[in-house]
Design an enzyme around this catalytic site. Structure first.
Site, mmCIF file in Angstrom:
data_model
loop_
_atom_site.group_PDB
_atom_site.id
_atom_site.type_symbol
_atom_site.label_atom_id
_atom_site.label_comp_id
_atom_site.label_asym_id
_atom_site.label_seq_id
_atom_site.Cartn_x
_atom_site.Cartn_y
_atom_site.Cartn_z
ATOM 1 N N GLY A 234 0.832 -1.192 0.000
ATOM 2 C CA GLY A 234 0.000 0.000 0.000
ATOM 3 C C GLY A 234 0.867 1.243 0.000
ATOM 4 O O GLY A 234 0.788 2.067 -0.886
ATOM 5 N N PHE A 235 1.689 1.371 1.033
ATOM 6 C CA PHE A 235 2.624 2.497 1.153
ATOM 7 C C PHE A 235 1.906 3.834 1.174
ATOM 8 O O PHE A 235 2.493 4.862 0.870
ATOM 9 C CB PHE A 235 3.673 2.462 0.031
ATOM 10 N N GLY A 462 1.321 -6.329 4.230
ATOM 11 C CA GLY A 462 2.655 -6.911 4.100
ATOM 12 C C GLY A 462 3.521 -6.667 5.314
ATOM 13 O O GLY A 462 4.658 -7.105 5.380
ATOM 14 N N ARG A 641 8.275 -1.280 22.618
ATOM 15 C CA ARG A 641 8.312 -2.730 22.642
ATOM 16 C C ARG A 641 8.229 -3.279 21.218
ATOM 17 O O ARG A 641 7.390 -2.877 20.429
ATOM 18 C CB ARG A 641 7.111 -3.202 23.439
ATOM 19 N N ASN A 644 7.408 -8.248 17.304
ATOM 20 C CA ASN A 644 7.970 -9.418 16.636
ATOM 21 C C ASN A 644 9.231 -8.967 15.903
ATOM 22 O O ASN A 644 9.147 -8.274 14.887
ATOM 23 C CB ASN A 644 6.930 -9.990 15.659
ATOM 24 N N PRO A 645 10.403 -9.330 16.413
ATOM 25 C CA PRO A 645 11.644 -8.837 15.812
ATOM 26 C C PRO A 645 11.787 -9.225 14.346
ATOM 27 O O PRO A 645 12.423 -8.512 13.578
ATOM 28 C CB PRO A 645 12.735 -9.524 16.645
ATOM 29 N N GLN A 651 10.405 -4.748 8.169
ATOM 30 C CA GLN A 651 9.914 -3.392 7.890
ATOM 31 C C GLN A 651 11.053 -2.394 7.811
ATOM 32 O O GLN A 651 11.107 -1.541 6.938
ATOM 33 C CB GLN A 651 8.963 -2.944 9.010
ATOM 34 N N GLY A 715 4.907 2.706 16.548
ATOM 35 C CA GLY A 715 4.884 2.236 15.163
ATOM 36 C C GLY A 715 6.269 2.366 14.549
ATOM 37 O O GLY A 715 6.984 3.318 14.828
ATOM 38 N N GLU A 718 7.132 3.146 9.243
ATOM 39 C CA GLU A 718 7.573 4.282 8.439
ATOM 40 C C GLU A 718 8.833 4.932 9.003
ATOM 41 O O GLU A 718 9.195 6.038 8.632
ATOM 42 C CB GLU A 718 6.429 5.302 8.330
#
Ligand SMILES: Cc1cc2nc3c(=O)[nH]c(=O)nc-3n(C[C@H](O)[C@H](O)[C@H](O)COP(=O)(O)OP(=O)(O)OC[C@H]3O[C@@H](n4cnc5c(N)ncnc54)[C@H](O)[C@@H]3O)c2cc1C
Ligand code: SF4
Lengths: 752, 338
Positions: A234-235, A462, A641, A644-645, A651, A715, A718
């Protein structure tokens, strides 16, 4: 949580079982193909359709003369859903290049395409204004015309402080138009059953799209359902509604038959949004020892004639470092273009490119290590409003990344390192992204045998959304991960916010966690009806209301069987709505209406929340060909936190690569004579290939932030691609002694 | 894309028959109603873009049986037109005796494309000019003779600086052709009247006043092979481009030298990415012959190669770039271990 578990959807994706919107089976569909405008401004005089209509299998050709009537859509920032208010097929007027001017519907894709090729259009073209410096554009301050850009941040007396500063720097920067180009094309399928419409479309916001299309069609939003269990990237390009969806929906209704639209790659450049070109002027004043005393950031962004879209990244660049005297101004330049829109880290990418380049220039001016310059000016409070950062690990990131990169071996002198034909340069820059969250609902159902079903209208673009949601539910309910099934990408499910602004994990996982806790409470109450939810629970049945700490405290996990026996049911199901602290009063109403109410970043009441990172790059410039390559990208990031590494790393790695791409490759070229895109395909709009990214290293710092949200999550989707643009230009300076202030940097920009 | 008939040619005669049967008189090859299909990586692309609109496709891939030999011999090299780019690039003897060929192929396109694409199709690939490839632009003399040239004053960073005309400045995009033209290759053409051979240098036509005529081939004719005499172990292909792989040249040089006792006996200089056709820089070559190499000579050769170059708004940089690429490629050829 916190474990690098493999992706929930990995097997489905690599075996091709994942169904994207255009994979959805339709009953006897007709196929649509778009005809788009070959001029950017003017009007259509005439269509010649006879040749096209003769193509076997053509059902209908829709133009402005016979298109279904649609209600206008308001811009998302003005309380609407749309990414543009330019509504095609409404009149003969053309407002931008590649605007939809006709839709051919046929029995097959091939027939629709052939007929579309045979449509002839006569235009009366007017001279369009393409971009900055084109005649006929108008420029005005963003404040006052964009309802989401409320204030140009300022503090102190910039003019006076700059005047008196011991060291001064003024520099201008520019960034180009860019397009997202997710691999999944901008497809839309619409199928009606009676009054009910189902839309299959890759969307980053199913509830927004559902409400927006309902509004344009003039029907009850409950009659519309948007489905997309997987989104092929999407981006930002799928964040707000584009005109195509309501058009296809209305045509399907008129035809009384499902319609499937698969636009071409080049049509994707003009029927959705893009990152607008921007220009910046930065003024920095500093004392000899490197303390910033004055900072001014002026930005200008190109938008369309009707819509005052802007990203206004000064909200971030004025708050990143301690500085007592700050001034800023954002303006919008109107041209004959489609309305731009979000693209991964919309404000930060262009605005931090300018600021972080300027800081590097200042470091050179001061003869100071650029890392130290950032350290001297590191902030614990927002310099504009004085609010504390919830947590900020910028310098820790710089130190970790510098160590991994080998920054200390750098000789600061430009042109001082080389290897054969290649001049080598090192560069670095800060990266950051606001922590945003939005109201979200979720439904969770737990069966006696531990099987769990989580329903939430989130989006798998994704990033790993399925995975982290499954992890959250598994941990919260104490069931094995394999027993958790997650359902997303369907507007019939409880609403979640737009998958934008990197808010998804914080928002959806907070909601899921809260609803899982509702289930726990029900089970707990069933086991101990007379007790309150206090720590006492732990002594008796080994559960506490805060199970994330369970393992640490050595508690036994929830005895589900026993609880179900006590409840006397086979299934426990809970629904709940979560909203972040400081969310506006109308949050839940807006959530159900498909409107976003993100909070966070600098807009929180008593604090300011950002994720930070530091990015270091090695650039090589060929002394003969001037080719620029980037063999090493190293980033260290702290984002609260890490759920999930594995997915986080992916990302951030993708972000670093994209950032390099943005610095060296990506630009949508516009022909200024006619305001049309020229390289609107993936052979000419360059993105990196594997050979361009031999070395990418991602370092995740641990950071605890219990002030930000129940999960302590920031988050990071980005975060990775923000600092890279400046880091690369800073490295090019180090390699060549040449400062480049305009992206993307190409070999012809290098003079040795 | 428009409907077309599809026919598989099982032998050369059948292919030539099928292609010439459909040919109309005086039709330029690029507009011929019947087109041969090899790997399809150019042709199908252009058909999808509606740039090429053949109504008949003659699939010549079965001719690979007869036309894909890679035959290095004592007196030279013969390459079948249907040999795949990847196979030729990986051939040990080509790498040893004709590195310029192996490298020009290896540095082209992507692994997937090289596995599909043939040598014949490669030399026949058409320009990447964006205005040519997008039919919504009216003005393109190559696609639409007499309509003007949108690139001339448009976005022309990728365009040519050599061999241009006031009608067209489109770059010939391929890499392999530079190796062929440098090595004085002959191209073997099979048509109705049998087989003929001509210098590869005569295959491509500069745009002049007829940019729609790109080669000397006539409808119904097929390239069946390329041949080269001698061995050229001291040869290089240097390619400058925006990314590290899978991208066309901004500038490239194919260099082949025969150096004996430090003196250049024979020299070949061909340029890619900068010219409208595969480009041989003969004036530059003349400066090299009989000379001992030094950097000053490399510079003079490079200047000579671009003496007639004309830049436009966005592509002028190719002149300076092209010179540096030539000079560097010469240095590499001189110093390479053979
Ligand atoms: C994204 C992309 C990047 C690329 N990058 C490069 C690059 O960097 N360098 C480079 O050199 N190339 C590059 N190419 C081009 C590629 O190499 C060519 O498309 C390929 O070589 C064409 O061969 P083919 O067999 O697929 O030809 P086809 O597509 O089958 O044919 C091409 C043309 O030649 C004709 N033809 C085919 N065979 C014969 C024959 N034997 N006799 C006469 N006419 C014939 C066809 O009718 C057609 O008109 C790239 C292509 C793409 C799509
Ligand atoms: S350069 Fe040639 S191919 Fe390109 S637009 Fe001009 S005429 Fe057409």
């Amino acid at each position: 949580m916190g474990q690098p578990v493999p992706r929930y959807d990995a097997a489905a994706k690599v075996t091709g079982r994942a169904t994207y919107a255009s994979d959805m089976p339709l009953d006897n569909p007709a196929y649509a193909f778009l005809v788009t405008s070959a001029i950017a401004k003017g009007r259509i005089d005439r269509f010649e359709l006879d040749d096209a209509k003769r193509v076997r299998g053509v059902i209908e050709i829709v133009t402005h003369e016979n298109a279904p009537k649609l209600k206008d859509s308001k811009l998302f920032s003005n309380g609407g859903y749309a990414g543009t208010t330019i509504q095609p097929l409404k009149s003969a007027e053309i407002a931008h290049d590649g605007q939809i001017i006709a839709v051919v519907v046929a029995e097959s894709y091939e027939a629709a395409r052939e007929a579309a090729n045979r449509v002839k259009v006569s235009y009366s073209a007017a001279a369009p204004s393409a971009t900055f410096d084109s005649p006929g554009t108008t420029t005005a301050a963003a404040k006052g015309q964009n309802s989401q850009f409320k204030e140009d941040p300022k503090v102190g007396d910039f003019a006076k402080a700059f005047d008196a500063a011991e060291v001064k720097l003024t520099a201008s920067y520019a960034t180009p138009t860019q397009h997202h180009n997710p691999l999944e094309l901008f497809t839309t399928s619409c199928a009606w059953t009676g009054d009910n419409l189902v839309i299959y479309e890759g969307s980053q916001y199913v509830h927004g799209l559902k409400n927006g299309v309902a509004e344009q069609l003039g029907i009850d939003a409950d009659k519309v359902r948007v489905v997309n269990p997987y989104v092929g990237g999407g981006f930002g390009s799928r964040g707000s509604m584009t005109p195509r969806t309501a058009i296809i929906a209305a045509m399907a209704r008129r035809l009384n038959r499902p319609i499937k639209l698969v636009p071409t790659r080049d049509q994707g450049f003009t029927i959705t949004t893009h990152r607008a070109e921007t220009r910046h002027e930065i003024k920095l004043g500093a004392s000899r020892d490197g303390r910033l005393v004055a900072l001014r950031h002026e930005g200008a962004e190109v938008s369309s004639r009707p819509d005052a879209y802007c990203v206004g990244g000064t909200k971030t660049t004025t708050r990143l470092y301690v500085c007592p005297n700050v001034d800023s101004l954002v303006s919008i330049v109107r041209a004959d273009r489609n309305t731009p829109g979000f693209m991964r880290s919309p404000p930060e990418v262009p605005y931090l490119f300018a600021l972080e380049s300027a800081l590097d220039e200042l470091a050179v001016e001061l003869n100071m290590d650029p890392v130290e310059l950032r350290r001297i000016n590191d902030a614990t409070r927002d310099p504009i409003d004085g609010k504390p950062y919830t947590s900020r690990s910028l310098m820790a990131c710089f130190d970790e990344a510098a160590k991994a990169f080998g920054w200390s071996q750098r000789s600061p002198q430009p042109k001082s390192i080389s290897d054969g034909d290649w001049l080598i340069g090192y560069g670095c820059a800060a990266t950051c992204y606001p922590t945003l969250m939005g109201p979200s609902a979720a439904r969770v159902r737990l069966q006696r045998d531990g099987r769990t079903r989580v329903e939430i209208a989130g989006h798998e673009i994704g990033t790993g959304a399925y995975t982290v949601i499954a992890e959250t539910a598994a941990e919260r309910l104490g069931v094995p991960l394999e027993k958790v099934a997650v359902f997303m990408g369907d507007s019939d499910l409880p609403p979640a916010p737009v998958a934008g602004g990197s808010n998804s994990t914080a928002s959806t996982c907070s909601a899921v966690m809260m609803v899982c806790d509702q289930i726990r409470q029900r089970l707990f109450k069933a086991l101990m009806p007379s007790d309150t939810l206090a720590d006492k629970a732990k002594e008796t049945v080994g559960i506490s209301p805060a199970p994330s700490t369970q393992a640490a405290k050595g508690d036994r996990s929830l005895d589900i069987e026993k609880a179900f026996d006590a409840l006397g049911v086979g299934v426990v199901e809970e629904y709940g709505e979560w909203k972040p602290e400081g969310a506006p009063l109308d949050s839940f109403r807006a959530m159900h209406n498909g409107q976003v109410r993100l909070v966070g970043g600098h807009q929180m009441k008593d604090q300011i929340a950002y994720a930070f990172g530091a990015e270091f790059v090695e650039v090589r410039v060929n002394r003969f060909t001037r080719e620029i390559r980037c063999p090493r990208l190293v980033g260290a990031f702290a984002a609260g936190r890490i759920m999930n590494p594995r997915t986080a790393r992916s990302q951030l790695m993708g972000g670093l690569i994209w950032g390099m791409s943005s610095a060296l490759l990506e630009a949508t070229e516009i022909d200024e004579r006619n305001a049309r895109y020229v390289n609107d395909n993936l052979a000419d709009y360059l993105v990196p290939v594997n050979a361009d990214v031999p070395g990418v290293e991602v370092i995740l710092l641990s950071e605890e932030d219990d002030r930000i949200n129940p999960l302590g999550v920031k988050g990071l989707g980005e975060l990775g691609n923000v600092g890279t643009n400046a880091a690369i230009c800073n490295a090019i300076y180090h390699a060549t002694g040449q400062r480049i202030r305009k992206l993307p940097v190409r070999l012809e920009d290098i003079e040795l | 894309m428009r409907p077309f008939s599809y026919q598989r040619a099982s032998d050369p005669d059948m292919a030539v028959q099928a292609l010439s049967a459909a040919a109309a008189a005086n039709e330029p090859l690029t507009k011929a109603t019947a087109q041969p299909l090899a790997g399809g990586t150019t042709l199908i692309d252009l058909m999808k873009l509606d740039v090429m609109r053949p109504s008949a496709i003659v699939d010549i891939t079965p001719l690979a049986q007869a036309w894909s030999a890679i035959a290095p011999g004592g007196d030279g090299l013969r390459l079948g037109a249907l040999a795949k780019m990847s196979v030729v690039a990986a051939h040990a003897e080509i790498q040893r005796s004709y590195p310029v060929i192996a490298d020009s192929l290896k540095l082209a396109a992507s692994a997937q494309l090289r596995n599909m694409a043939t040598l014949g199709g490669n030399v026949m690939q058409r320009t990447r000019c964006n205005y040519f490839r997008d039919v919504s632009y009216e003005n393109c003399n190559k696609r639409n003779p007499g309509s003007g040239c949108a690139a001339m004053d448009g976005v022309n960073r990728m365009h040519a600086v050599l061999g241009t005309s006031d009608q067209c400045i489109a770059t010939y995009p391929g890499d392999f052709a530079q190796a062929l033209i440098a090595l004085d290759a002959m191209v073997e053409i099979t048509g109705k009247a049998g087989t003929r051979s001509m210098p590869f240098a005569q295959l491509h036509k500069a745009p002049g006043s007829t940019p729609d005529i790109e080669t000397a081939l006539q409808p119904g004719e097929l390239i069946s092979a390329f041949s080269i005499s001698g061995r050229w172990p001291r040869s290089v292909y240097l390619k400058a481009r925006d990314r590290q792989s899978y991208e066309f040249a901004l500038s490239s040089a194919a260099i082949a030298l025969d150096v004996q006792d430090g003196t250049i006996r024979d020299a070949r200089v061909a340029l890619g990415g900068v010219a409208t056709v595969p480009w041989r820089a003969r004036e530059a070559e003349a400066l090299l012959k009989g000379q001992k190499f030094d950097d000053g000579l490399a510079q003079r050769v490079a200047d000579a190669a671009f003496a007639d170059a004309k830049g436009r708004k966005h592509n002028s940089f190719k002149i300076a770039l092209g010179k540096r690429v030539v000079a560097r490629a010469l240095q590499q050829a001189v110093t390479m271990e053979i």
